[in-house]
Design an enzyme around this catalytic site. Structure first.
Site, mmCIF file in Angstrom:
data_model
loop_
_atom_site.group_PDB
_atom_site.id
_atom_site.type_symbol
_atom_site.label_atom_id
_atom_site.label_comp_id
_atom_site.label_asym_id
_atom_site.label_seq_id
_atom_site.Cartn_x
_atom_site.Cartn_y
_atom_site.Cartn_z
ATOM 1 N N VAL A 1 41.157 60.373 -75.121
ATOM 2 C CA VAL A 1 41.508 61.441 -74.183
ATOM 3 C C VAL A 1 42.770 61.078 -73.397
ATOM 4 O O VAL A 1 43.635 61.930 -73.183
ATOM 5 C CB VAL A 1 40.321 61.763 -73.245
ATOM 6 C CG1 VAL A 1 40.711 62.790 -72.200
ATOM 7 C CG2 VAL A 1 39.125 62.264 -74.062
ATOM 8 N N GLY B 1 45.631 61.648 -75.687
ATOM 9 C CA GLY B 1 45.850 63.090 -75.824
ATOM 10 C C GLY B 1 46.483 63.705 -74.594
ATOM 11 O O GLY B 1 47.413 64.514 -74.702
ATOM 12 N N GLU B 2 46.002 63.329 -73.423
ATOM 13 C CA GLU B 2 46.568 63.900 -72.192
ATOM 14 C C GLU B 2 48.000 63.431 -71.979
ATOM 15 O O GLU B 2 48.844 64.203 -71.533
ATOM 16 C CB GLU B 2 45.717 63.564 -70.971
ATOM 17 C CG GLU B 2 46.275 64.197 -69.717
ATOM 18 C CD GLU B 2 45.259 64.505 -68.651
ATOM 19 O OE1 GLU B 2 45.671 65.057 -67.621
ATOM 20 O OE2 GLU B 2 44.069 64.211 -68.835
ATOM 21 N N THR B 3 48.274 62.187 -72.304
ATOM 22 C CA THR B 3 49.645 61.687 -72.176
ATOM 23 C C THR B 3 50.583 62.506 -73.051
ATOM 24 O O THR B 3 51.625 62.987 -72.591
ATOM 25 C CB THR B 3 49.706 60.191 -72.555
ATOM 26 O OG1 THR B 3 48.862 59.447 -71.666
ATOM 27 C CG2 THR B 3 51.127 59.659 -72.478
#
Length: 152
Positions: A67, A70-72
């Site tokens: 996650v 993915g968020e980065t």
């Protein structure tokens, strides 16, 4: 008349997307987790992350690490496309883990689903070194007006 979303997509950005990343940085958490951006264009963003140091007690890559990767990727790409005077902030993120990385590195490939006037939605596919999909992350960012710097 050009929409703000169209203006944002055509706003001047560095020709070299990786130069944009080097200038901005990925943040302390991404640095601690060993995330490295390897490709960054208007169409997609790609980064790697080591499994070592990011595992859960049973030595599988921690679900939260997927996650964070993915968020980065999704947030950096959304900010790259942000309208002038706006910053992308996360509204929603979810991940479906379909495999387990146990060694080496994983690679996240981020592609936009929608780059709109007020939101950006991205899908990030995270695969292990054998090319097996381990996680699919979807993130929605909202374009918020950036607060002006305070006069101190």
């Amino acid at each position: 008349m050009t929409s703000p979303a169209a203006s944002a997509a055509s706003a001047p950005k560095p020709e070299d997307g990786l130069a944009y990343i080097r200038e901005r940085g990925l943040g302390a958490l991404a640095d601690r987790m060993g995330i490295e951006m390897t490709e960054f264009t208007a169409e997609r963003a790609v980064a790697t992350m080591p499994v070592a140091g990011n595992t859960q007690p049973v030595m599988l890559l921690h679900g939260g690490a997927y996650v964070v990767l993915g968020e980065t990727l999704g947030s950096m790409h959304a900010n790259y496309h942000a309208p002038a005077g706006c910053v992308a902030v996360g509204l929603d993120i979810n991940a479906t883990h379909t495999g387990s990385a146990v060694d080496g590195t994983v690679t996240g490939v981020c592609t936009p689903i929608k780059l709109g006037f007020s939101i950006a939605v991205h899908e990030i596919v995270v695969s292990d070194e054998r090319g097996r999909r381990c996680s699919t992350v979807r993130i929605t960012n909202f374009y918020k007006r950036a607060a002006p710097p305070s006069a101190s």
